[in-house]
Design a protein around this motif. Sequence first.
Motif, PDB file in Angstrom:
ATOM      1  N   PRO A 190       0.835  -1.212   0.000  1.00 50.64           N
ATOM      2  CA  PRO A 190       0.000   0.000   0.000  1.00 50.64           C
ATOM      3  C   PRO A 190       0.866   1.256   0.000  1.00 50.64           C
ATOM      4  O   PRO A 190       1.998   1.261   0.504  1.00 50.64           O
ATOM      5  CB  PRO A 190      -0.793  -0.127   1.303  1.00 50.64           C
ATOM      6  CG  PRO A 190      -0.723  -1.562   1.670  1.00 50.64           C
ATOM      7  CD  PRO A 190       0.586  -2.061   1.179  1.00 50.64           C
TER       8      PRO A 190
ATOM      9  N   LEU B  95      -7.299   6.678  -3.972  1.00 51.46           N
ATOM     10  CA  LEU B  95      -7.374   5.512  -4.845  1.00 51.46           C
ATOM     11  C   LEU B  95      -7.948   5.979  -6.187  1.00 51.46           C
ATOM     12  O   LEU B  95      -8.668   6.986  -6.246  1.00 51.46           O
ATOM     13  CB  LEU B  95      -8.258   4.424  -4.240  1.00 51.46           C
ATOM     14  CG  LEU B  95      -7.748   3.767  -2.956  1.00 51.46           C
ATOM     15  CD1 LEU B  95      -8.807   2.836  -2.380  1.00 51.46           C
ATOM     16  CD2 LEU B  95      -6.449   3.006  -3.200  1.00 51.46           C
TER      17      LEU B  95
ATOM     18  N   GLY C  69      -8.823  -2.470  -7.324  1.00 52.89           N
ATOM     19  CA  GLY C  69      -7.393  -2.574  -7.568  1.00 52.89           C
ATOM     20  C   GLY C  69      -6.909  -4.007  -7.597  1.00 52.89           C
ATOM     21  O   GLY C  69      -7.679  -4.967  -7.422  1.00 52.89           O
TER      22      GLY C  69
ATOM     23  N   GLU D 108      -6.633  -1.810  -2.241  1.00 51.55           N
ATOM     24  CA  GLU D 108      -6.839  -0.821  -3.291  1.00 51.55           C
ATOM     25  C   GLU D 108      -8.295  -0.792  -3.755  1.00 51.55           C
ATOM     26  O   GLU D 108      -8.606  -0.195  -4.788  1.00 51.55           O
ATOM     27  CB  GLU D 108      -5.927  -1.115  -4.483  1.00 51.55           C
ATOM     28  CG  GLU D 108      -4.448  -1.007  -4.130  1.00 51.55           C
ATOM     29  CD  GLU D 108      -3.549  -1.464  -5.272  1.00 51.55           C
ATOM     30  OE1 GLU D 108      -2.616  -0.716  -5.622  1.00 51.55           O
ATOM     31  OE2 GLU D 108      -3.797  -2.560  -5.823  1.00 51.55           O
TER      32      GLU D 108
END
Length: 922
Positions: free
Chosen positions: A605, A733, A770, A775
């Motif tokens: 992350p 994001l 993601g 994500e």
Amino acid sequence: MKYLFLHIFLLLSVFSIAQNPKNDLVSGTFSQMSFTEFVQQIEDTTPYRFYFKEEWVKSVEVNSTFRQSPISAVLDEVLLPARLKYVLTSNYSVIVLPDKEFVPVLPDYSLSSQQQADMEQDVSSQNERFLKRRDPEYIKTIIVGTPEKSKPRKQCEIKAIITDQESGELLVGATVFIPSLNKGAASNDEGECVFYLRPGNYSVTFKCMGKKEAKCNLKVISDGSFNFEMEEDLISLMEVLVQADEITERGARAGLEMVNISSIKELPTLMGEKNVLQIAQMLPGIVSVGEGSGGINVRGGNADQNLFYVNNVPIYNSTHLFGFFSSVNSDIIDNFNVYKGHVPANYGGRLSSVFNIETRKGNDDQFFMQGGVSPVSAQASIETPIIKQKVSIMLSARSSYSDWILKQLDEPELNNSAASFYDFAGSLNFKLAQNNQLSLFVYNSNDDFTLNEITEFNYSNSGGAINYTNRFNNKLKADVIALGSWYRFSTIDKTLPANSYSHKYELGHYELKTIFDWIPNEIHHLKFGAEAKMYDLNRGRIMPYGDASVKKELDLDSERGLESAMFLDDNLQISSRLAFYMGFRYSFFQVLGPKTVLNYSPGAPLEPTYVSDSLIYGKNERIQSYSGPELRLAIDYQLRSHNSIKVSFTQMRQYLFLLSNTVSIAPYDQWKLVDTHITPPNSLQLSTGYFHEFGLSGISFSSEVYYKKANHIVEYKDGADFLSTPYVETHILQGKQRAYGAEFMIEKDRGRLNGWLSYTYSRSLITVDGENDFEDINYGEEYPSNYDKPHVLNAILNYKFNKRFSVSSNWAYNTGRPITLPEGVYYIGGQPFVDYSKRNSYRIPDYFRMDLSLKIEGNLKRKKRFHSYWVASVYNLTGRKNANTVFFKSENGVINGYKYSVIGMPVFTLSWNWKLGNYANN
């Protein structure tokens, strides 16, 4: 005996007429027809007989359409441009005379000796004025070109310069239409209209919003130009008009709204403040998240996806007082266009739309002043020539005095608050020579707000532009524009003394652009050029405020970026029915130093825990580069003279966005550049529409459907705080968005009752899915955006009793916006935790509002130095408490939900507006 012969002659005349069954009115379309052929058709279908010599009419070519027209009107249109006269007798005989002045009735007034001398000097001019006085339907004849330059059977380039008859101001968007050829053109931002015709005689119609429709006969001999003045329309009933003219509609522009803001004085307003953005939100496809919202959402896009221009100056906060009022004084707006579908290639930098506002350039013929007073502000603007017809100036100022309203409220939090705003605009325009112009424009707006002496906000926009225009010839001109724009805000938050802080932010925008406008022939109209924009952002420093504050000082860092682009577009008029637009734009963006960039461990992350190293870049050192093409295509096909279909395809890229963890734009939201970790969003939109005009009724219908897909849309993690770190990527994001919808609008722009009704069905959906679970948003599932409103229904109705009294009403309904709500509480170790629903899985209640206003004009005397009018309006007539948001409180161990309404009661307002001159002076 002589009376006997006279009676016999009259009886024979009446008998001969009665025996002729033919209609004496003329109908038909005549295209590129000789006068002899034209006469043969008239004699076949009417009782008229013509007498003339061939040599007199050999140069006459007829290009006109007539519908049940009297013979006098037909002959005026056909013969007067050729300087031929005619005599009508009682037995349907038409005698054509070559270049003879024939005046059957003398004027009913006497002329002075000086007037008689003037008449002898210019017989033709005096006779034309005489005929115009005697016949209100008289049509002026304009001759273009000279015989020496004539090229038979070749197209001639005609340039019309269209101006306001009273002020001399150039008219933008005026249309020229030739009915016999079913073709026309619209004037550009310099009031110029270029079209192509073969040598001959034509009937031409001029139209412009707020002006009287005018007709003239055009005799084309060779290439040339002419000036045409249009009169103010004294009986115009539509003060705010969405243009749907068959000429302006032609041009392959799907999703273009052209709003005339000659006045918005009839529409109901909040606190008497005329708001151009309020009008925009009544159009299909344009909404806001609620009252008091500082942003507008267009076709499912976020508020930061719209680009606002005022005379080429970008405005980064377009509202006063958190969205209640527009930051641009409506009285100085001359043109207002919204590009929400097809966007011309010379615009870029946003995904959803372009709002382009052009202000009045200033009256270069005489002094003019106007102003107004409302319960919250006063404003005035002046226009005056410095050197007549060469140099003019326009100045506008507005300031509020709204604190007295807050003092009247019972709620202590607002009673101890203060709010104020002001704005200023000015322009200076020079006509350096016949083909050179220079324009200067400056703008500034400022807002201050203090909430219960706890929170203080200040934000401002300022900017200026220099525009130099050089016309090389009738076909080519160039604009060179240099501008600067600045957006600043400061915040002081004293809600918690131990956590009190101050924060200042500044954005600088510097731009240089060149645009060439080239019309090589009647088929092509090209625009091409280049631009460069330098962004200089200082996100500011968080500073502790007050002795009790333990807030840590934090530098949020600064950013620099260079955006540049090249563009080319071509409007092809393939035929009288088919127009095709091809545009191409290629944009570049460079992230520049100085800056410290963090690198994160691969697959981890983007959080401080996973920082692997950092890179330091010097001033103006290139950090990251992005680029890409933007294709713009459009087709406009006219099915018949009253209906057409349109299709467009548009690609856009965006290198600047807003950091905001609120639903609507707030003054403390920060503009942010893309960088190493944040990829530029991009979009493509496909739309198609149908337009239909119902004859002379003034009623038109339009519909449009669209589908838009966007990548790398910026979304925020739960609990994002942009004042806690300079490394924004740790709170962001990126995902995908798809938006689609159907827009419908029916409008009536004539008669005592006029207005429009619009309905929009649309969806705006986002997916953040993601490669890793951290994500994702909403578990990677699609969810509605904050501004997703499936159903929107708006109506505006105006009824004019007479020129002095009129009533107007607005109706607005839309589906409630999405919201995330708590669904339960669970305990871990005795500590309660709230369990929230999936993102935006609920909605606040639907919104409905009705407004009403009454306008009372002063007396309508023609000769007066001062005119004024009153507007009484009621905002939210039904007093509905529309929920702006829903929130929850824990009270005595129970969680209770509340709806928060910004304006939950009727708001009555009386405003007074004035101007120099009479009712019609503008």
